[in-house]
Enzyme design. Structure first.
Site, PDB file in Angstrom:
ATOM      1  CG  HIS A  96      -1.525  -4.910  -7.607  1.00 61.17           C
ATOM      2  ND1 HIS A  96      -2.794  -4.825  -7.080  1.00 61.17           N
ATOM      3  CD2 HIS A  96      -1.018  -6.100  -7.196  1.00 61.17           C
ATOM      4  CE1 HIS A  96      -3.045  -5.925  -6.380  1.00 61.17           C
ATOM      5  NE2 HIS A  96      -1.985  -6.698  -6.425  1.00 61.17           N
ATOM      6  CG  MET A  99     -10.284  -1.472  -6.948  1.00 58.57           C
ATOM      7  SD  MET A  99     -10.582  -0.776  -8.587  1.00 58.57           S
ATOM      8  CE  MET A  99     -12.286  -1.261  -8.836  1.00 58.57           C
ATOM      9  CB  SER A 111      -3.283  -2.165  -5.471  1.00 59.40           C
ATOM     10  OG  SER A 111      -3.651  -2.162  -6.836  1.00 59.40           O
ATOM     11  CB  THR A 112      -5.321   2.016  -6.704  1.00 61.58           C
ATOM     12  OG1 THR A 112      -5.670   0.963  -7.605  1.00 61.58           O
ATOM     13  CG2 THR A 112      -5.620   3.361  -7.333  1.00 61.58           C
ATOM     14  CG  ASP A 151      -3.534  -9.537  -4.509  1.00 66.06           C
ATOM     15  OD1 ASP A 151      -3.576 -10.727  -4.157  1.00 66.06           O
ATOM     16  OD2 ASP A 151      -2.522  -9.002  -4.999  1.00 66.06           O
TER      17      ASP A 151
END
Length: 360
Positions: free
Chosen positions: A199, A292, A173-174, A295
Site C-alpha cells: 500500500h 494495518m 502495508s504500514t 487486506d
C-alpha cells in the site's frame, strides 16, 4: 479514553492551522502544539511528550529528515511525514520511511486548504494508526473509497495451471517499506520471481522500486502490464493499479487492473493473493508482512486452500500487527515467523518442496 496528542511541525502557518483544525475536529485526538521549525519543535516534544508528530520535510533551520534521524535515535516517537508528491519529494519520503517514519501524508500542490480537507479522513486515520505503531530507536489510497472484496476485480477459482515454476507472493502495508527491504536484501540472484502489493501512493512506487533495485542482488522494478514474470526479479504493484498474476502461453505475466479499490486499497493484497491462488496454486509461497487492517487475509486463505504454503510476520517484529494477525486468525498462514528469519524460512521451504536449492 485519553485523546491522541499530536504535535504539528510545519514552516507554513496555513498548513499548521489546517492540520490543527483537521485534528481538533476529531473527538479522539487533539493538536497540543504546532511548531514552525524543528528547533522549536524539539522543546515542545521534550516538554509535552506527544503520541504522534506530523513533520514537514523542507523547513528552515534544520531539514526534516535530519530532525527525524535525531528524533528516532534519541526519543523514538510515531511520525507522519508531510510530503509533496513530486519525483524529488518521493525520494525524500522513501528516505524518511527508512529513518523510521510510520507513514506519509501527501501535501496538496494546489489549493492547499481544499486539498487538506479532501485528505482529512485519511490524515485522521493515519494519526490513529501511528499512535498504535511500535517505533524503535534508529540503528543503522483514499480512506473514503468504498470497500469491495476481490470479487470486484476477478472471480474466485481454485483450478491453477499445471506448472512447476515457483513464485513468492508478498503483501504489506504500514511499515512495509522497511520490512520489504529486509526481506528482499538477502534474496539470491536466482531466487524465484516475487510479486509484491505494498500500500503506497502512486508517485512513490517507482522510486521505491528503484531504491530497492540499487540495494538488492535481484532486479526490483515497478510492474508493467503484460510483462513476463522472470526468476531473479521482484515486481512491485504500481500505486494506481491492482497487480494480478496472469498467464500467457506457458509463461506467468503481470497484469494491471484499475478496477475499484478492494478493502479501500488499490493495489490490494487480496487481489494479488487471489490471482496467485487462481493461477499458481501449490507453486506459490505467500508472505504477509506488517500492516494495518485486514487486506490480504481472505486472499491468503484462498492461496492455502489452493495448495500454497504461507508465512505471516510475527507480532514482535511488526510495526502494526494488523494484516498478519487477520491472516493468522482466518487460517491462511502455515507459519508465523520473525521478519529477520523470513527470507531464510521461505527459501528453505522452497528448496525442500520442489524448488532449487538456494543459498542466501
Amino acid at each position: 479514553m485519553p485523546k491522541i496528542r499530536v504535535i504539528v511541525v510545519d514552516d507554513s502557518a496555513l498548513m499548521r492551522s489546517l492540520l490543527k483544525e483537521v485534528i481538533d475536529t476529531a473527538p479522539d485526538m487533539e493538536c497540543i502544539a504546532a511548531a514552525p521549525d524543528p528547533i522549536i519543535a524539539r522543546e515542545m516534544i521534550r516538554e509535552l511528550n506527544p503520541d504522534v508528530i506530523t513533520l514537514d520535510v523542507e523547513m528552515p533551520k534544520m531539514d526534516g529528515l535530519d530532525f527525524l534521524s535525531r528524533l528516532m535515535r534519541l526519543k523514538p516517537t510515531p511520525v507522519l511525514m508531510i510530503s509533496s508528491l513530486t519525483e524529488h519529494g518521493s525520494e525524500v519520503a522513501l528516505r524518511a520511511l527508512e529513518l523510521g517514519a510510520v507513514d506519509i501524508i501527501p501535501k496538496p500542490k494546489l489549493d492547499i486548504a481544499q486539498g487538506i480537507q479532501n485528505y482529512a479522513d485519511e490524515i485522521r486515520e493515519k494519526i490513529r494508526m501511528a499512535s498504535k505503531a511500535k517505533v524503535r530507536a534508529l540503528a543503522k489510497e483514499h480512506v473514503a473509497s468504498p470497500s469491495h472484496s476481490a470479487d470486484a476485480v476477478l472471480p474466485k477459482s481454485v483450478r491453477p495451471l499445471m506448472k512447476s515454476e515457483k513464485l513468492i507472493i508478498v503483501g504489506a502495508s504500514t511499515g512495509g517499506t522497511e520490512a520489504l527491504k529486509e526481506f528482499l536484501l538477502p534474496m539470491p540472484p536466482d531466487a524465484p520471481a516475487i510479486l509484491i502489493a505494498q500500500h503506497m501512493p502512486e508517485m512513490f512506487t517507482k522510486s521505491f522500486a528503484n531504491r530497492l533495485d540499487s540495494l538488492c542482488r535481484i532486479t526490483v522494478k515497478e510492474a508493467e502490464h503484460g510483462e513476463r514474470v522472470l526468476p531473479g526479479h521482484a515486481y512491485i504493484a504500481p500505486g494506481h493499479s491492482h497487480l494480478v498474476l496472469g498467464v500467457s502461453g506457458a509463461n506467468y505475466v503481470c497484469q494491471l487492473s484499475q478496477a475499484p479499490p478492494v478493502n479501500r486499497h488499490r493495489p490490494s493484497v487480496d487481489v494479488l493473493f487471489r490471482s496467485a491462488a487462481n493461477v499458481a496454486g501449490r507453486n506459490a509461497v505467500g508472505v504477509i508482512l506488517t500492516g494495518m487492517g485486514k487486506d490480504g487475509a481472505a486472499g491468503m486463505l484462498e492461496m492455502r486452500q489452493a495448495g500454497a504454503y504461507n508465512f505471516a510476520q510475527d507480532e514482535a517484529s511488526c510495526v502494526v500487527f494488523g494484516m498478519p494477525k487477520e491472516a493468522i486468525a482466518q487460517g491462511g498462514a502455515n507459519e508465523v515467523v520473525p521478519l529477520k528469519d523470513m527470507t531464510q524460512k521461505v527459501l528453505a521451504w522452497l528448496a525442500a518442496n520442489g524448488g532449487r536449492a538456494l543459498r542466501i
